[in-house]
Design a protein around this motif. Structure first.
Motif, mmCIF file in Angstrom:
data_model
loop_
_atom_site.group_PDB
_atom_site.id
_atom_site.type_symbol
_atom_site.label_atom_id
_atom_site.label_comp_id
_atom_site.label_asym_id
_atom_site.label_seq_id
_atom_site.Cartn_x
_atom_site.Cartn_y
_atom_site.Cartn_z
ATOM 1 N N GLY A 100 97.234 10.622 31.584
ATOM 2 C CA GLY A 100 96.943 12.052 31.619
ATOM 3 C C GLY A 100 97.414 12.725 30.342
ATOM 4 N N VAL A 101 98.187 13.808 30.490
ATOM 5 C CA VAL A 101 98.718 14.469 29.294
ATOM 6 C C VAL A 101 99.700 13.564 28.561
ATOM 7 C CG1 VAL A 101 98.305 16.824 30.073
ATOM 8 C CG2 VAL A 101 100.438 15.668 30.713
ATOM 9 N N GLY A 102 100.311 12.616 29.290
ATOM 10 C CA GLY A 102 101.160 11.627 28.636
ATOM 11 C C GLY A 102 100.373 10.753 27.684
ATOM 12 N N GLY A 103 99.074 10.604 27.947
ATOM 13 C CA GLY A 103 98.220 9.862 27.032
ATOM 14 C C GLY A 103 98.034 10.581 25.713
ATOM 15 N N MET A 104 98.070 11.913 25.743
ATOM 16 C CA MET A 104 98.018 12.688 24.499
ATOM 17 C C MET A 104 99.297 12.473 23.708
ATOM 18 S SD MET A 104 96.427 16.169 26.153
ATOM 19 C CE MET A 104 94.942 16.080 27.172
ATOM 20 N N VAL A 105 100.429 12.494 24.418
ATOM 21 C CA VAL A 105 101.712 12.210 23.768
ATOM 22 C C VAL A 105 101.677 10.835 23.117
ATOM 23 C CG1 VAL A 105 104.173 11.848 24.155
ATOM 24 C CG2 VAL A 105 102.987 13.682 25.380
ATOM 25 N N PRO A 130 94.741 19.942 25.622
ATOM 26 C CA PRO A 130 94.264 20.858 26.656
ATOM 27 C C PRO A 130 93.620 22.091 26.033
ATOM 28 C CG PRO A 130 96.464 20.075 27.172
ATOM 29 C CD PRO A 130 96.166 19.611 25.776
ATOM 30 N N GLY A 131 92.620 22.618 26.711
ATOM 31 C CA GLY A 131 91.884 23.765 26.188
ATOM 32 C C GLY A 131 90.436 23.416 25.948
ATOM 33 N N PRO A 132 89.748 24.173 25.109
ATOM 34 C CA PRO A 132 88.329 23.913 24.840
ATOM 35 C C PRO A 132 88.120 22.492 24.334
ATOM 36 C CG PRO A 132 88.991 26.033 23.931
ATOM 37 C CD PRO A 132 90.243 25.350 24.379
ATOM 38 N N VAL A 133 87.111 21.830 24.868
ATOM 39 C CA VAL A 133 86.855 20.441 24.535
ATOM 40 C C VAL A 133 85.788 20.342 23.436
ATOM 41 C CG1 VAL A 133 85.019 20.050 26.205
ATOM 42 C CG2 VAL A 133 86.584 18.182 25.658
ATOM 43 N N ASP A 134 85.794 19.254 22.668
ATOM 44 C CA ASP A 134 84.768 19.055 21.645
ATOM 45 C C ASP A 134 83.391 18.949 22.301
ATOM 46 O OD1 ASP A 134 86.844 19.013 19.880
ATOM 47 O OD2 ASP A 134 86.672 16.890 19.349
ATOM 48 N N LEU A 204 102.017 20.039 38.692
ATOM 49 C CA LEU A 204 100.691 20.270 38.121
ATOM 50 C C LEU A 204 100.625 20.079 36.613
ATOM 51 C CD1 LEU A 204 99.763 23.519 40.110
ATOM 52 C CD2 LEU A 204 99.182 21.159 40.688
ATOM 53 N N GLY A 205 101.773 19.877 35.976
ATOM 54 C CA GLY A 205 101.772 19.711 34.528
ATOM 55 C C GLY A 205 101.355 20.953 33.772
ATOM 56 N N MET A 206 101.540 22.133 34.370
ATOM 57 C CA MET A 206 101.024 23.355 33.770
ATOM 58 C C MET A 206 101.745 23.755 32.489
ATOM 59 S SD MET A 206 98.406 24.265 35.435
ATOM 60 C CE MET A 206 98.163 25.931 34.823
ATOM 61 N N VAL A 207 102.898 23.146 32.207
ATOM 62 C CA VAL A 207 103.593 23.462 30.963
ATOM 63 C C VAL A 207 102.708 23.154 29.755
ATOM 64 C CG1 VAL A 207 104.711 21.196 30.759
ATOM 65 C CG2 VAL A 207 105.799 23.200 29.740
ATOM 66 N N PHE A 208 101.783 22.179 29.896
ATOM 67 C CA PHE A 208 100.931 21.822 28.768
ATOM 68 C C PHE A 208 99.962 22.933 28.399
ATOM 69 C CE2 PHE A 208 102.578 17.679 28.474
ATOM 70 C CZ PHE A 208 102.062 17.096 27.324
ATOM 71 N N ALA A 209 99.675 23.835 29.319
ATOM 72 C CA ALA A 209 98.794 24.958 29.013
ATOM 73 C C ALA A 209 99.457 25.924 28.030
ATOM 74 C CB ALA A 209 98.409 25.702 30.291
ATOM 75 N N LYS A 210 100.793 25.834 27.893
ATOM 76 C CA LYS A 210 101.530 26.745 27.025
ATOM 77 C C LYS A 210 102.130 26.034 25.827
ATOM 78 C CE LYS A 210 102.511 29.241 31.238
ATOM 79 N NZ LYS A 210 103.282 29.114 32.460
ATOM 80 N N LEU A 211 101.808 24.763 25.669
ATOM 81 C CA LEU A 211 102.426 23.945 24.635
ATOM 82 C C LEU A 211 101.608 23.993 23.339
ATOM 83 C CD1 LEU A 211 104.892 22.006 24.538
ATOM 84 C CD2 LEU A 211 103.284 20.148 24.961
ATOM 85 N N ASP A 212 102.293 24.036 22.203
ATOM 86 C CA ASP A 212 101.629 23.967 20.905
ATOM 87 C C ASP A 212 101.224 22.515 20.653
ATOM 88 O OD1 ASP A 212 100.774 23.976 18.298
ATOM 89 O OD2 ASP A 212 102.651 24.752 17.453
ATOM 90 N N CYS A 213 99.922 22.252 20.687
ATOM 91 C CA CYS A 213 99.412 20.885 20.490
ATOM 92 C C CYS A 213 98.697 20.717 19.161
ATOM 93 C CB CYS A 213 98.472 20.510 21.642
ATOM 94 S SG CYS A 213 99.294 20.355 23.242
ATOM 95 N N THR A 214 98.865 21.666 18.263
ATOM 96 C CA THR A 214 98.236 21.564 16.941
ATOM 97 C C THR A 214 99.139 20.764 16.012
ATOM 98 O OG1 THR A 214 99.264 23.663 16.296
ATOM 99 C CG2 THR A 214 97.034 23.753 17.202
ATOM 100 N N PRO A 215 98.585 20.137 14.971
ATOM 101 C CA PRO A 215 97.169 20.075 14.610
ATOM 102 C C PRO A 215 96.424 19.019 15.419
ATOM 103 C CG PRO A 215 98.451 18.856 13.016
ATOM 104 C CD PRO A 215 99.445 19.470 13.963
#
Length: 281
Positions: A100-105, A130-134, A204-215
């Motif tokens: 899941g989001v751990g896969g992004m990590v 997380p957010g708008p997808v390509d 729910l892992g909702m912390v990822f909705a507020k996490l800075d995932c850039t770049p």
């Protein structure tokens, strides 16, 4: 065996060990809690001769909880946590797996800290944050998401209500509701408080909705030079299969394992199959 690991930056991470600690390390990043990785899979990997360590991301489980409503860390910091764990637990590069989001990590960790990892497993995840997808990737199934978000949030202080809510959402997503209920109860028991933000970060892992995932990191995937396994449920409506296919296509030499009867989680019935594939890396 449960323990705590403190990173060089002073962050406490909750970890659990399976198998012989002298064996090659398989590090399982939670999505967000370590219980995203089923016991059956951890045991199968340990029986296959691996030292298996699953861990909670920050703001979940036994790891440091500060303010899930406004996390001061970034996705890059979570990737650095994975690298610190790998280096601190073994002097050999580790097999890193994220779900899941751990896969992004896990993707960012393998790109930013290539010396720390010898292999990569990415389960039920995608190559963007997380957010708008390509445009070329399938987004969350809209009808399924409408049904899931229509489920009222539970009273987070009520363990039974939290577990029931998890079971309802799991059935909507195509996962086993009984297994989801049992996992939610275990997650609840490990959550440091009933505050909604803390519970939602754990359940729910909702912390990822507020996490800075850039770049972005998708364009860097061809840089990965470690054996990679991509595991994806054919019935996954949250990160549909096209996301796993993209990962397997864009990471050189990656193998795609599609679980025909799985949705967002790895069912116990698939644990041996997934473990066998991971053990070949």
């Amino acid at each position: 065996m449960h323990s705590a690991f403190r990173t060089p930056e002073g962050v406490t991470l909750g970890v659990e060990h399976f198998g012989d600690e002298a064996a090659p390390l398989v590090l399982l990043a939670g999505g967000t809690t370590m219980l995203s990785w089923p016991d059956a899979l951890c045991l199968a990997l340990a029986h296959g001769g691996r030292h298996v360590v699953r861990y909670d991301l920050r703001d979940s489980g036994a790891s440091a909880t500060v303010d899930p409503d406004a996390p001061a860390y970034t996705l890059r910091d979570l990737a650095a946590d994975a690298a610190a764990l790998a280096r601190g637990l073994d002097d050999r590069p580790a097999h890193l797996a994220g779900i899941g989001v751990g896969g992004m990590v896990a993707q960012v960790a393998a790109l930013d800290h290539p010396d720390a990892f010898s292999a990569l497993t990415l389960a039920g995840t995608r190559p963007v944050a997380p957010g708008p997808v390509d445009d070329d990737l399938p987004d969350h199934d809209a009808a399924t998401m409408r049904r899931a978000f229509a489920v009222p949030l539970p009273d987070w202080s009520d363990r039974a209500a939290v577990a029931q809510s998890a079971a309802i959402r799991a059935e909507i997503l195509g996962d086993d509701p009984a297994a989801a209920r049992a996992t939610a109860e275990r997650v609840y028991d490990r959550t440091p408080g009933p505050q909604p933000a803390v519970q939602m970060a754990n359940q729910l892992g909702m912390v990822f909705a507020k996490l800075d995932c850039t770049p972005r990191w998708r364009e860097r995937l061809p840089e990965l030079a470690v054996p990679t396994l991509v595991v994806h449920g054919r019935r996954d409506p949250f990160f549909p299969l096209g996301n796993g296919e993209a990962l397997a296509r864009e990471i050189p030499g990656a193998r795609l394992l599609v679980l025909d009867r799985a949705a967002t989680s790895i069912p116990d019935t698939a644990a041996d199959e997934v473990a066998a594939a991971m053990l070949t890396l």
